[in-house]
Motif scaffolding. Structure first.
Motif, short mmCIF file in Angstrom:
data_model
loop_
_atom_site.label_atom_id
_atom_site.label_comp_id
_atom_site.label_asym_id
_atom_site.label_seq_id
_atom_site.Cartn_x
_atom_site.Cartn_y
_atom_site.Cartn_z
N SER A 7 0.83 -1.20 0.00
CA SER A 7 0.00 0.00 0.00
C SER A 7 0.87 1.26 0.00
N MET A 8 1.89 1.30 0.87
CA MET A 8 2.70 2.50 0.98
C MET A 8 3.67 2.67 -0.19
N GLY A 9 4.12 1.54 -0.75
CA GLY A 9 5.06 1.59 -1.88
C GLY A 9 4.43 2.20 -3.12
N ARG A 10 3.09 2.27 -3.13
CA ARG A 10 2.41 2.82 -4.31
C ARG A 10 2.83 4.26 -4.59
N MET A 11 3.06 5.04 -3.55
CA MET A 11 3.38 6.45 -3.77
C MET A 11 4.68 6.61 -4.55
N ARG A 12 5.68 5.81 -4.18
CA ARG A 12 6.97 5.90 -4.87
C ARG A 12 6.83 5.42 -6.32
N GLY A 58 7.60 11.48 3.11
CA GLY A 58 7.11 11.36 4.49
C GLY A 58 7.18 9.91 4.97
N LEU A 59 6.81 8.99 4.09
CA LEU A 59 6.84 7.57 4.45
C LEU A 59 8.28 7.13 4.74
N ARG A 60 9.21 7.63 3.89
CA ARG A 60 10.63 7.29 4.07
C ARG A 60 11.15 7.85 5.40
N GLN A 61 10.79 9.08 5.66
CA GLN A 61 11.27 9.74 6.88
C GLN A 61 10.75 9.01 8.12
#
Ligand code: U5P
Length: 296
Positions: free
Chosen positions: A129-134, A231-234
């Motif tokens: 789900s979160m990897g979608r942004m990248r 933001g997710l990376r941070q």
């Protein structure tokens, strides 16, 4: 007539023409910054069709179908998109999956194409789900960004149930969350841990937006996906994960960069909520959440 009482501006844009907020006096039809909130009855779908046709647009629709989400949801999502999504416009679907060969062959109407992009399968569903942004950020910087003028990014575990047309287009588009649109602001489930990049302080936040549907121009979505991926990376570097993952970061982005258009919950409705007088004609319906099955 057609004026946003909160921002004292005419409610119109390049796609809807002048809106008719008076047709829906029982609901909020504009935001405090003057963006229209699109409800059934406030726009003329034929005007929106014509205005979009004059601009000769290609509209992208991205969807991820990784792991069991592919067999369970993708075919119905695409079939119903063919019946309801931007009918009469040029459309390019982008399906992101780890198994391109398993993507169903859905017959497409004229001017409509489907592209399949391979992605790696992350072990945790939260990471898919979160990897979608990248991934979206990269795609928008590549062929998708060159092909499409506007793009919608959607979850796959839903299907179209009514016309979803160019009235939904704008520079940046956010979706009111069906479960939260009538909640008091202080109860909205924003990320509140101040250490997270997604955090909103008490008193911050306009509406709670749903990450199952967002859209906009390629440039606006490049900015949105860069913000969320960063933001997710941070957070990850600090050992944190925001309460609602990528959705928390999306909500932070739209607090800082107000959407140009907001879609009413009619555009992405959950049948589990039951009947509500103000929900006239849902455009997308969530599938029942079968997490035990699809997230296993
Ligand atoms: N998704 C997948 N596979 C997964 C997890 C998520 O394809 O294992 C994609 C689907 O498009 C899904 C969306 O609709 O991410 C949001 O995930 P969820 O919050 O519905 O689990």
């Amino acid at each position: 007539m057609g004026v946003c009482p909160l921002a004292r501006r005419p409610l119109r844009d390049n796609f809807t023409g002048l809106l008719r907020p008076w047709a829906r006096p029982e609901v909020l039809t504009c935001t405090s910054w003057g963006a229209p909130i699109i409800w059934d009855g406030t726009f003329d779908p034929d005007v929106a069709q014509q205005k979009a046709a004059q601009q000769n647009l290609t509209i992208g629709l991205t969807v991820f179908a990784v792991g069991r989400y592919l067999e369970k949801y993708l075919e119905r999502f695409l079939e119903t998109a063919e019946r309801h999504f931007m009918v009469g416009q040029r459309v390019v679907y982008y399906v992101f999956t780890e198994r391109p060969a398993a993507v169903p062959r859905v017959p497409l109407g004229p001017g409509r194409r489907l592209r399949v992009e391979r992605v790696a399968r992350e072990p945790r569903w939260q990471d898919v789900s979160m990897g979608r942004m990248r991934t979206l950020h990269e795609a928008l910087g590549g062929r998708l960004g060159r092909e499409a003028r506007f793009v919608f990014c959607m979850d796959v575990d839903q299907h179209f149930s009514g016309a979803f047309g160019p009235e939904a287009l704008a520079e940046s588009v956010a979706q009111l969350h069906a479960w939260h649109y009538h909640w008091p602001r202080r109860l909205l489930p924003f990320e509140r841990d101040a250490r997270s990049a997604a955090a909103l302080a008490p008193g911050e936040g306009d509406f709670y937006y749903h990450a199952a549907l967002f859209g906009g121009s390629v440039a606006a979505l490049r900015a949105l996906t860069a913000h969320c991926a960063q933001g997710l990376r941070q957070d990850r570097a600090r050992g944190l994960e925001a309460r609602w993952h990528d959705e928390s970061h999306l909500n932070k982005f739209f607090w800082l960069h107000k959407p140009a258009k907001v879609l009413s919950p009619e555009f992405c409705w959950s049948p589990d909520i039951g009947r509500r007088a103000e929900i006239r004609r849902p455009r997308l319906l969530w599938a029942p959440k079968e997490y035990a099955l699809v997230r296993a």
